[in-house]
Design an enzyme around this catalytic site. Structure first.
Site, mmCIF file in Angstrom:
data_model
loop_
_atom_site.group_PDB
_atom_site.id
_atom_site.type_symbol
_atom_site.label_atom_id
_atom_site.label_comp_id
_atom_site.label_asym_id
_atom_site.label_seq_id
_atom_site.Cartn_x
_atom_site.Cartn_y
_atom_site.Cartn_z
ATOM 1 N N GLU A 226 22.339 -138.911 -2.025
ATOM 2 C CA GLU A 226 21.218 -138.948 -1.082
ATOM 3 C C GLU A 226 20.996 -137.521 -0.622
ATOM 4 O OE1 GLU A 226 19.366 -141.531 -0.167
ATOM 5 O OE2 GLU A 226 20.485 -143.104 -1.199
ATOM 6 N N CYS A 260 16.272 -135.686 7.205
ATOM 7 C CA CYS A 260 16.040 -135.471 5.764
ATOM 8 C C CYS A 260 14.663 -135.940 5.324
ATOM 9 C CB CYS A 260 17.118 -136.160 4.949
ATOM 10 S SG CYS A 260 17.224 -137.914 5.298
HETATM 11 P P1 NAD Z 1 25.932 -130.446 3.118
HETATM 12 O O1 NAD Z 1 25.602 -130.747 1.706
HETATM 13 O O2 NAD Z 1 26.220 -129.035 3.491
HETATM 14 O O3 NAD Z 1 27.238 -131.289 3.576
HETATM 15 C C1 NAD Z 1 27.345 -132.676 3.399
HETATM 16 C C2 NAD Z 1 28.814 -133.068 3.296
HETATM 17 O O4 NAD Z 1 29.389 -132.425 2.169
HETATM 18 C C3 NAD Z 1 29.669 -132.690 4.496
HETATM 19 O O5 NAD Z 1 30.547 -133.758 4.780
HETATM 20 C C4 NAD Z 1 30.426 -131.464 4.019
HETATM 21 O O6 NAD Z 1 31.700 -131.365 4.596
HETATM 22 C C5 NAD Z 1 30.543 -131.700 2.530
HETATM 23 N N1 NAD Z 1 30.546 -130.448 1.775
HETATM 24 C C6 NAD Z 1 29.837 -129.316 2.051
HETATM 25 N N2 NAD Z 1 30.074 -128.366 1.119
HETATM 26 C C7 NAD Z 1 30.940 -128.922 0.226
HETATM 27 C C8 NAD Z 1 31.567 -128.437 -0.965
HETATM 28 N N3 NAD Z 1 31.352 -127.203 -1.408
HETATM 29 N N4 NAD Z 1 32.394 -129.264 -1.619
HETATM 30 C C9 NAD Z 1 32.625 -130.512 -1.175
HETATM 31 N N5 NAD Z 1 32.058 -131.015 -0.053
HETATM 32 C C10 NAD Z 1 31.236 -130.233 0.638
HETATM 33 O O7 NAD Z 1 24.744 -131.055 3.966
HETATM 34 P P2 NAD Z 1 24.516 -130.978 5.535
HETATM 35 O O8 NAD Z 1 24.183 -129.578 5.920
HETATM 36 O O9 NAD Z 1 25.626 -131.662 6.260
HETATM 37 O O10 NAD Z 1 23.201 -131.893 5.681
HETATM 38 C C11 NAD Z 1 21.924 -131.411 5.464
HETATM 39 C C12 NAD Z 1 21.392 -131.817 4.123
HETATM 40 O O11 NAD Z 1 21.554 -133.197 3.899
HETATM 41 C C13 NAD Z 1 19.883 -131.590 4.014
HETATM 42 O O12 NAD Z 1 19.570 -131.095 2.728
HETATM 43 C C14 NAD Z 1 19.304 -132.975 4.197
HETATM 44 O O13 NAD Z 1 18.033 -133.157 3.650
HETATM 45 C C15 NAD Z 1 20.327 -133.804 3.520
HETATM 46 N N6 NAD Z 1 20.279 -135.167 4.007
HETATM 47 C C16 NAD Z 1 19.880 -136.155 3.165
HETATM 48 C C17 NAD Z 1 19.791 -137.450 3.638
HETATM 49 C C18 NAD Z 1 19.361 -138.582 2.755
HETATM 50 O O14 NAD Z 1 19.474 -139.718 3.187
HETATM 51 N N7 NAD Z 1 18.873 -138.350 1.559
HETATM 52 C C19 NAD Z 1 20.129 -137.724 4.956
HETATM 53 C C20 NAD Z 1 20.537 -136.689 5.775
HETATM 54 C C21 NAD Z 1 20.615 -135.414 5.291
#
Ligand code: NAD
Length: 469
Positions: A226, A260
């Site tokens: 997602e 998002c």
């Molecule tokens: P992110 O991808 O930075 O982090 C998400 C999760 O992944 C966190 O739990 C984090 O600890 C983990 N993570 C981060 N880097 C990682 C790595 N290198 N290896 C393994 N795990 C890792 O996202 P965010 O900043 O928390 O959220 C914002 C993003 O999420 C935006 O792009 C937003 O659009 C998207 N989002 C999508 C939805 C949806 O339903 N499609 C909902 C909310 C947010």
């Protein structure tokens, strides 16, 4: 960071010394014991999640307030009410969803049983982001429990207060042999992902989505991703400008834009931009008063890093409304940028904050070309009093979800699938779609032992048959 209070103590460590191997193997043993399969068990765990939401309501409101100044109405609506709604739909329909689905048979199998069994995958990993830190782990968790899986939950380390709340309290409600919370950031998640899971459900950014999919590929683990991106919002010349402005401003500035599916930018003619500006000003003032900084209904940016990133985007186009910032509070006013060019910084990345750029286009065809020339978005919005125009945008574009004449509202219906396409993700959830996502659809045929003559035509020696070959 590390294994949350909610998780079982590590049972053992493998020779490679992965800190989470013991936890995952403990959950796998629980899954293999069959404990999570009976409907009564699933219902009891889901009801416990309902009690978690009721008992911890105040703590959830406080934690999300501390993390990003989330207004309590927004937290109640998006973190609690939406989850309760999902829980109710799931509890009301679970027995139906779990039933074997009988399918058409051929002549030879008329007396046999052919059906689809909804099997749990096994041990599932759910990784959540920070922007809706309760909803985005809980709604997938509802689906995973409903489908009979054991689950490791990895909340975001960025929404610290909520992460702590989840790690410290969820274990009091759920069976600790089957559900565990792992806390931490990139190093911890990287180690966690070295383990074999049977399904990974990830919500977050597209770049991290690639990392998750790569890690999953090592074990051939199926994934739901997602993700995010830039959600276009087309406003046609024929519309009720006041209503458009209110619906767009609500969707853009809810949770201070950290959503998002928020409309990321507007596409409209220069005439419509002129008309929208006073209407957007009025909507913003009506929602947040003359100084949104003092409004209890307007949130803050989650971290300094995000604040700096967003402030840099204010140089795109011209600031037509808002634009004020306060670093100490991580405050960015509800902002509208006019005459933004496709080459401006605000159009190069997902905004994920309270900034709304307007890109001027000549007409609907140009808007559609603009949308189709970019990665496929998670949500797409089109406003027009003429339903033919809304239909045209729907028919000639592709996106994860679509909402005509409003923003965000399509995601509140558990009867609609929620998910991205292409760069905005893969897979679906919400309501029954969650249950199906976390279930393996196992094609089963059960035959009787008798009626052997019916099978005779398929056995060798084939030379005795006469199929007209
Ligand atoms: P992110 O991808 O930075 O982090 C998400 C999760 O992944 C966190 O739990 C984090 O600890 C983990 N993570 C981060 N880097 C990682 C790595 N290198 N290896 C393994 N795990 C890792 O996202 P965010 O900043 O928390 O959220 C914002 C993003 O999420 C935006 O792009 C937003 O659009 C998207 N989002 C999508 C939805 C949806 O339903 N499609 C909902 C909310 C947010």
């Amino acid at each position: 960071s590390g294994i949350g209070k909610g998780s079982v103590p590590m049972v053992c460590s493998t020779p490679c010394g992965n800190p989470y191997a013991g936890l995952v193997s403990h959950l796998r043993a629980s899954w293999l014991s069959g404990k999570t399969r009976p409907m009564e068990y699933r219902v009891a765990q889901l009801e416990a999640l309902g009690r978690f939401l009721d008992d911890k309501k105040q703590e959830i409101l406080e934690a999300t307030e501390l993390d990003m100044g989330k207004p309590s109405f927004e937290a109640f609506f998006s973190e609690i009410l939406l989850c309760k709604n999902e829980l109710n739909v799931t509890l009301n329909n679970l027995s139906q969803w779990m039933k074997d689905e009988h399918v058409d048979k051929n002549l030879v199998m008329q007396l046999d049983s052919a059906f689809i069994r909804k099997d749990p995958y096994g041990v599932v990993l759910i990784i959540a982001p920070w922007n809706y830190p309760i909803q985005l782990f809980l709604v997938p968790l509802i689906g995973a429990i409903a489908a009979g899986n054991c689950v490791v939950i990895k909340p975001s380390e960025i929404s610290k207060s909520t992460e702590r709340l989840i790690a410290e309290t969820l274990s009091c409600y759920l069976d600790n042999d089957c559900y565990a919370v792992v806390t931490g950031g990139v190093p911890e998640t990287t180690r966690l992902l070295e383990n074999k899971f049977d399904y990974i459900f990830f919500t977050g950014s597209p770049p991290v989505g690639r990392i998750i999919m790569t890690a999953a590929a090592k074990h051939l683990t199926p994934v739901t991703l997602e993700l995010g991106g830039k959600n276009p919002c087309y406003v046609s010349d024929t519309c009720d400008v006041t209503n458009v402005a209110r619906r767009v401003a609500w969707g853009r500035f809810f949770n201070a834009g950290q959503t998002c599916i928020a409309p990321d930018y507007l596409l409209c003619t220069v005439e419509m931009q002129e008309k929208l500006m006073p209407a957007l000003r009025e909507a913003i003032t009506e929602f947040f008063g003359p100084n949104p900084r003092e409004s209890p209904d307007f949130g803050r940016i989650v971290s300094d890093k995000q604040f700096q990133r967003l402030r840099a985007l204010l140089g795109s186009g011209r600031v037509a409304l808002g634009g004020q910032t306060d670093e100490a509070e991580r405050y960015i006013a509800p902002t509208v940028l006019a005459d933004v060019l496709p080459s401006d910084p605000a159009m190069q990345e997902e905004i994920f904050g309270p900034i709304l750029p307007i890109v001027v286009i000549a007409n609907m065809d140009e808007a559609i070309d603009f949308i189709n020339a970019r990665p496929r978005p998670l949500a797409l919005y089109a406003f027009s009093c003429d339903s033919k125009i809304v239909n045209q945008v729907l028919e000639r574009t592709s996106s994860g979800g679509f909402c005509g004449n409003d923003t965000l509202m399509h995601m509140t219906l558990p009867s609609l699938p929620f998910g991205g396409i292409g760069n905005s993700g893969l897979g679906l959830y919400h309501g029954k779609f969650s249950f199906d996502t976390f279930s393996h659809h196992r094609g089963c045929l059960k035959r009787g032992m008798g009626r052997e003559p019916l099978n005779a035509p398929r056995y060798p020696p084939y030379s005795r048959k006469n199929f007209g070959l």
